[in-house]
Structure formats: structure tokens, C-alpha cells
Design a protein around this motif. Structure first.
Motif, PDB file in Angstrom:
ATOM      1  N   ASN A 169       0.811  -1.230   0.000  1.00 13.95           N
ATOM      2  CA  ASN A 169       0.000   0.000   0.000  1.00 13.95           C
ATOM      3  C   ASN A 169       0.833   1.264   0.000  1.00 13.95           C
ATOM      4  O   ASN A 169       0.511   2.237  -0.696  1.00 13.95           O
ATOM      5  N   ASP A 212       0.451   4.360  -2.309  1.00 14.64           N
ATOM      6  CA  ASP A 212      -0.203   5.505  -1.665  1.00 14.64           C
ATOM      7  C   ASP A 212       0.754   6.167  -0.671  1.00 14.64           C
ATOM      8  O   ASP A 212       0.446   6.331   0.509  1.00 14.64           O
ATOM      9  N   TYR A 263       0.280   9.132   2.115  1.00 12.37           N
ATOM     10  CA  TYR A 263      -0.158   8.958   3.500  1.00 12.37           C
ATOM     11  C   TYR A 263       1.037   8.779   4.434  1.00 12.37           C
ATOM     12  O   TYR A 263       0.974   9.143   5.603  1.00 12.37           O
ATOM     13  N   LYS A 285      -6.814  11.295   8.645  1.00 13.32           N
ATOM     14  CA  LYS A 285      -6.607  10.977   7.227  1.00 13.32           C
ATOM     15  C   LYS A 285      -6.239   9.507   7.040  1.00 13.32           C
ATOM     16  O   LYS A 285      -6.687   8.854   6.094  1.00 13.32           O
ATOM     17  N   ASP A 344      -9.451   7.466   7.518  1.00 14.17           N
ATOM     18  CA  ASP A 344     -10.299   7.502   6.321  1.00 14.17           C
ATOM     19  C   ASP A 344      -9.728   6.608   5.225  1.00 14.17           C
ATOM     20  O   ASP A 344     -10.479   5.926   4.504  1.00 14.17           O
ATOM     21  N   TYR A 345      -8.409   6.618   5.092  1.00 10.04           N
ATOM     22  CA  TYR A 345      -7.760   5.774   4.080  1.00 10.04           C
ATOM     23  C   TYR A 345      -8.002   4.299   4.360  1.00 10.04           C
ATOM     24  O   TYR A 345      -8.365   3.532   3.451  1.00 10.04           O
ATOM     25  N   GLN A 377     -10.394   2.972   6.087  1.00  8.25           N
ATOM     26  CA  GLN A 377     -11.817   2.690   5.900  1.00  8.25           C
ATOM     27  C   GLN A 377     -12.134   2.479   4.420  1.00  8.25           C
ATOM     28  O   GLN A 377     -12.923   1.597   4.055  1.00  8.25           O
ATOM     29  N   ASP A 378     -11.498   3.274   3.555  1.00  9.41           N
ATOM     30  CA  ASP A 378     -11.712   3.131   2.108  1.00  9.41           C
ATOM     31  C   ASP A 378     -11.123   1.821   1.583  1.00  9.41           C
ATOM     32  O   ASP A 378     -11.646   1.238   0.627  1.00  9.41           O
ATOM     33  N   GLN A 379     -10.038   1.382   2.201  1.00  9.75           N
ATOM     34  CA  GLN A 379      -9.390   0.158   1.743  1.00  9.75           C
ATOM     35  C   GLN A 379     -10.201  -1.092   2.094  1.00  9.75           C
ATOM     36  O   GLN A 379     -10.298  -2.031   1.311  1.00  9.75           O
ATOM     37  N   ASN A 380     -10.777  -1.080   3.284  1.00 10.40           N
ATOM     38  CA  ASN A 380     -11.537  -2.250   3.733  1.00 10.40           C
ATOM     39  C   ASN A 380     -12.523  -1.797   4.802  1.00 10.40           C
ATOM     40  O   ASN A 380     -12.123  -1.355   5.878  1.00 10.40           O
ATOM     41  N   LEU A 381     -13.807  -1.934   4.513  1.00 12.52           N
ATOM     42  CA  LEU A 381     -14.840  -1.422   5.408  1.00 12.52           C
ATOM     43  C   LEU A 381     -14.786  -2.079   6.788  1.00 12.52           C
ATOM     44  O   LEU A 381     -15.051  -1.426   7.803  1.00 12.52           O
ATOM     45  N   THR A 427     -12.586  -0.704  10.017  1.00 13.78           N
ATOM     46  CA  THR A 427     -13.016   0.331  10.957  1.00 13.78           C
ATOM     47  C   THR A 427     -13.215  -0.251  12.354  1.00 13.78           C
ATOM     48  O   THR A 427     -12.797   0.341  13.351  1.00 13.78           O
TER      49      THR A 427
END
Length: 314
Positions: A108, A112, A115, A160, A163-164, A166-170, A173
Motif C-alpha cells: 500500500n 499511496d 499517507y 486521514k 479515512d484511508y 476505511q476506504d481500503q476495507n470497510l 473500521t
């Protein structure tokens, strides 16, 4: 790393999303449950690798500083205390960890890397970093305490990064607090002589925990009609629409656990589901669930249906 409460939460989420009935094929949901559990380990690896990336980012930063056209004497002889942090070097040089990161395709931060920059800039501007860098040398204890504080005060609460993830894998969280706690625990116990395996804990405490997840899921699904009937009998004065869907799932699971898992104490089952209800359902859900379970337990005890084994399990 994975505790029983979090296993129950994962099972709850999977059952909540299940739209079928007792006779339907739930193989896809079972696969989702196991994948959701296994993905916790990837989250652990991802966050641990972030520490390694911070060390690399710092090394690159120092190298560029030294090559500045109008470099000062301080630029030419920078403080390299952070990049020589013994804990970071132990992570970076752990062959088993590096192989696991490759095997699990944890790339990752290569894709990305912005981050990593976000966290690195937050680190550089922190009082924690400035205080640590006031000297040029340190011992393992100071290095470890610093990394623990960096993770706890800079990485874990970063919005941040949250949020990243969370976007990668719900499902991450809900996993994040458990994984963060595991990382802090493992780093705190780290020693210069720790084996490489120390940084790669088992996801499950033992095989029983994995079996528990599957058994709880399957037995709840396969007995939904019976479980719903038991709930209905104790909620005759309630409009069915007033019972939150999550509460119904938690009651199903709790009753299933009370009647199908003889080695789990009654108090443990009730307390676990009340705590989950407080976190995931309505403010009054825990009171409602406690009332239903209390009535059922008394009824089961009188009818000798609990079938608990071992001392102190009632």
C-alpha cells in the motif's frame, strides 16, 4: 491478537448482513466471515509496515538535506537518531516480517505514499519528536518508549489515515482498536534479543477460537426459527418493528451461545452481548437485551436446559 468479543462482533455483522433463512445456502457469508477475520492480520501488517516506511522516509529526507546546494553545517551533519532508532531497525531488518509482507502483498505505501508523508510531517512537527531529537544518542528503552508514543499519539489518532483504511476495507473500521492495541502490546514487550517471530503474533489465540467463530455463526443461522420463537415468547408486549434488527441478531446469538456452548459461563455470555449492544445498538438496547436474557436464563435453569459443564459456569 483476536479476542472472543471481537469474534462475536464479526459474527454479528455477518449474520446482520445475511438475508436468507435456515434452509438457504450461507457458504458465501461463511467465506465472508473468515475473510473478515483473516483480514485483521493484514491490517496489523499494514500498520507495522508504516513504521518501517517512516524510517525510510526519514533516511531519504536526511540524504536530500545533505545534498542541498547551500547546505549548512547542521545540514551536512544531521541528527540521525530517528533513522537509527533500534526498534525501527529491528522492524526493518526482520527477515521473517519482510517475507510475510511480500507474501501478503502489503504494498500500500508504495502506491499511496502520500499517507506516509502525512504521518511523517505530523511527526516532524510534534513536540514528541522535537524532544526526542534534542540528543543524538539513546538506548533501546528510550527508542522503544518513543515509538510507542509515536504510534499512540500520532499514527493511531490520525484522521486521514483512518479515512484511508476505511476506504481500503470497510471491516477495518471495527478492527482498528483491536489491532492498535495489539501493536502497542507487542512493541512494549519487544527486546533487543526478541526472536523475529515476536513481531508476527498468531491471529487466533488457539484453534478453539476459530472454531468458535464458525460454530457460533452456523448454529445461529441453522436455528434462527427456534431462536426467534424464544425471543417472540418473551416480547409479546412489544411490537416486532420496535425491536432493532441488531438487537434481534444479538439476542439470537446470545441464546444460541447459552444453549449450545456448554463451556462458556452464563455471566460471560450475557456480559459480552450487553457490551456489544452498548457499542453497536441503541442507548436502551442493553437494558432490553438484559431483561430478555435474564428471563430466559431463569426459565432454562428451572427446566435444566443450560447444560453447562465445569465449575462456576452458571
Amino acid at each position: 491478537m483476536l479476542n472472543r468479543r471481537h469474534i462475536r462482533i464479526k459474527v454479528m455483522q455477518t449474520i446482520y448482513a445475511f438475508k436468507g433463512g435456515e434452509g438457504d445456502n450461507f457458504k458465501a457469508e461463511q467465506t465472508f466471515l473468515l475473510r473478515s477475520l483473516d483480514n485483521m492480520f493484514n491490517l496489523y501488517l499494514l500498520l507495522l509496515s508504516l513504521l518501517i516506511e517512516l524510517q525510510k522516509r526519514s533516511a531519504d529526507h536526511l540524504a536530500k538535506t545533505q545534498k542541498k546546494h547551500l547546505a549548512t553545517s547542521e545540514d551536512k551533519n544531521p541528527n540521525s537518531k530517528f533513522i537509527n532508532n533500534e526498534v525501527l531497525l529491528q522492524l526493518k531488518n526482520n527477515v521473517l516480517l519482510q517475507e510475510t509482507l511480500q507474501d501478503e502483498k502489503i504494498t500500500n505505501w508504495e502506491l499511496d505514499n502520500e499517507y506516509v508523508d502525512v504521518i511523517f510531517k505530523a511527526l516532524l512537527s510534534s513536540d514528541l519528536y522535537k524532544e526526542y531529537m534534542q540528543t543524538r544518542t539513546s538506548d533501546f528503552k528510550e527508542d522503544k518508549n518513543f515509538i510507542v508514543d509515536v504510534f499512540k499519539e500520532i499514527i493511531a489518532p490520525n484522521d486521514k489515515l483512518y479515512d484511508y483504511l476505511q476506504d481500503q476495507n470497510l471491516t477495518w473500521t471495527d478492527d482498528l482498536p483491536v489491532v492498535n492495541t495489539a501493536i502497542l502490546k507487542i512493541i512494549r514487550k519487544l527486546k533487543p534479543s526478541s526472536p523475529e517471530k515476536h513481531l508476527l503474533p498468531e491471529l487466533y489465540k488457539d484453534d478453539d477460537d476459530r472454531a468458535f467463530a464458525l460454530d457460533l455463526f452456523k448454529k445461529t443461522i441453522l436455528n434462527q426459527n427456534k431462536l426467534n420463537q424464544a425471543i417472540s415468547e418473551k416480547t409479546k408486549n412489544w411490537d416486532a418493528d420496535r425491536i432493532a434488527d441488531i438487537d434481534n441478531v444479538l439476542l439470537q446469538m446470545a441464546i444460541c451461545e447459552l444453549t449450545n456452548f456448554p463451556s462458556i459461563p452464563v455471566k460471560v455470555t450475557i456480559n459480552e452481548y450487553l457490551e456489544i449492544a452498548k457499542e453497536y445498538s441503541t442507548p436502551k438496547s442493553s437494558i432490553f437485551i438484559n431483561g430478555i436474557l435474564d428471563k430466559l436464563v431463569r426459565e432454562y435453569e428451572e427446566a435444566d436446559k443450560l447444560n453447562k459443564t465445569g465449575r462456576g459456569l452458571m
